[in-house]
Design an enzyme around this catalytic site. Sequence first.
Site, mmCIF file in Angstrom:
data_model
loop_
_atom_site.group_PDB
_atom_site.id
_atom_site.type_symbol
_atom_site.label_atom_id
_atom_site.label_comp_id
_atom_site.label_asym_id
_atom_site.label_seq_id
_atom_site.Cartn_x
_atom_site.Cartn_y
_atom_site.Cartn_z
ATOM 1 N N CYS A 157 0.819 -1.091 0.064
ATOM 2 C CA CYS A 157 -0.376 -0.367 0.038
ATOM 3 C C CYS A 157 0.600 1.095 -0.295
ATOM 4 O O CYS A 157 0.165 2.060 -0.502
ATOM 5 C CB CYS A 157 -0.623 0.116 1.227
ATOM 6 S SG CYS A 157 -0.008 -0.352 2.691
ATOM 7 N N TYR A 158 1.769 1.011 0.071
ATOM 8 C CA TYR A 158 3.114 2.611 0.474
ATOM 9 C C TYR A 158 4.054 1.970 -0.514
ATOM 10 O O TYR A 158 4.763 1.780 0.349
ATOM 11 C CB TYR A 158 3.216 2.969 1.793
ATOM 12 C CG TYR A 158 2.080 3.509 2.569
ATOM 13 C CD1 TYR A 158 2.041 4.876 2.982
ATOM 14 C CD2 TYR A 158 1.102 2.622 3.369
ATOM 15 C CE1 TYR A 158 0.709 4.997 3.259
ATOM 16 C CE2 TYR A 158 -0.037 3.298 4.137
ATOM 17 C CZ TYR A 158 0.005 4.613 4.269
ATOM 18 O OH TYR A 158 -0.776 5.429 4.685
#
Lengths: 135, 401
Positions: free
Chosen positions: B140-141
């Site tokens: 997600c990052y």
Amino acid sequence: MEKRRVVLTFPYQLIDQPITYHLIRDYNLVVNILRAKINPEEEGRLMVEISGDKKSLDEGMDYLKRLGVSIQPLVKDIRWLEEKCTHCTACLSICPTGALSVERKEMKVSFEKDKCIACGLCILACPYRAIEISF
Amino acid sequence: MAKTISEINEKIKKGEVIVVTAEEIIDIAEKEGIERAAKKVDVVTTATFGPMCSSGAYLNLGHSKPRIKLGGGKAYLNDVPVYTGLAAVDIYIGATALPEEDPRNKVYPGEFKYGGGHVIEDLVAGKDLKFTALSYATDCYPRKKLETWINIKDINEAVLFNPRNAYQNYNVAVNLSRKIIYTYMGVLQPHLGNAMYCSAGQLSPLLNDPYYKSIGVGTKIFLGGGVGYVVWNGTQHNPCVKRTKRGVPCAGAGSIAVIGDLKEMSPYWLKGTSITGYGVNLTVGIGIPIPILNEEILYYTTVKDEEIWAPIVDYSEDYPLGREKIIGEVNYAQLKKGKINFRGKEVSTASLSSYARAREIAEILKNWIKEGKFLLTEPVKQLPSTNSGIRLKNLKERNLD
């Protein structure tokens, strides 16, 4: 007796000349060296306090100028940056001449250039780097 | 004749409030007596401006595209490391942080020209700061590296949050050794060459409310030129020290944790500080209003420099070795004269805390209240006081084996 605090800048070719000796012997001046920096590849700088009668002082200064030594008042090399000073007084107890002082009612610090001997102790003591010496 | 904070706030709104500084109240009470002064005066303003090393700010930078997770990574503002052990784009910059390449005391005494305190000053001044970060990628990052300029006006939050400020009294530092020493109390000359102190004395907030009767969690204050709040007692809050008859602690005692919106503060009241041979710091301006709810609270605000005693401590040996030894006592009236007589010697004194600036803050806060711009708040919780039984603990070291 008159007293002048000056910064002398010697060009490269003069740095091995005994100029201070001549100021003392030939012009009867009292020369007190406050700081000296001589780098053989660069120019030499001497921070001095010279005292004597006005005539001898003027003649001594002329002698220096004739040699090519540039003379600048000491006050130009030391700067108290009032806008950086917070008037905390941290410099006071370390200043040996009382050039930095505080007016006790207002508790505001002031700087008297004439009293400063450019020892540089205040630079280490000031947390806000409000005093600068360019020497 | 007891007043309430809401009654005082009503007076502020109507422009009828009587506000004086902690210096001015001394004369008023001397001339008119405690009873009349307490009736007449509604608020006394107190202030201090000095280096307070337990200070810092948390920032939320906003998310980059693609996203990066700073938590668990490393990040720097103008090469000064920031704490990243928080959520993805929250960081905390501490006042004493130093760039990794700073030589520290390798060339003694170190100059400590730039660090966390200076970053905070530059941020508040609206300067662009270089932000660099390295992290690890997640689903997600995904981003691992970020380099950009940031400016306080473009980031979501910038909050000054200081875990320990406004110490109630402090040591007077001297050097009994034969060599010069560089301490957090300044440059100390050998053989009792000078004495350094750090308190606004009779103007200092907690010295005007020695038992924390009005200053508590939720008290609204002047912080760094803006508005802040007391959020807790400060770390090392130590109310149970020896006190004088009128309740003034004879050593470092109470302290407060404070918070406020950095975006509304000013670099004039938050100054990066370089302490030769020691490190960097942040000098913070704090002003606290004391509501005169009764005669007792007023009485405490009339404290004078000559009634506040500070312990003289040797910083060449006793302090570094952790010996709790007091070698003398001196009051702030003596310290502020610039010379004290100690052990048969005239010792010149100087302060790290600016009395002139503290006075300026007390005046500003007075005017904010008079002009109706600043209402007082009711504390929601009292700070621990002399009945708390708090004893300051030293670290108990235990063998790891």
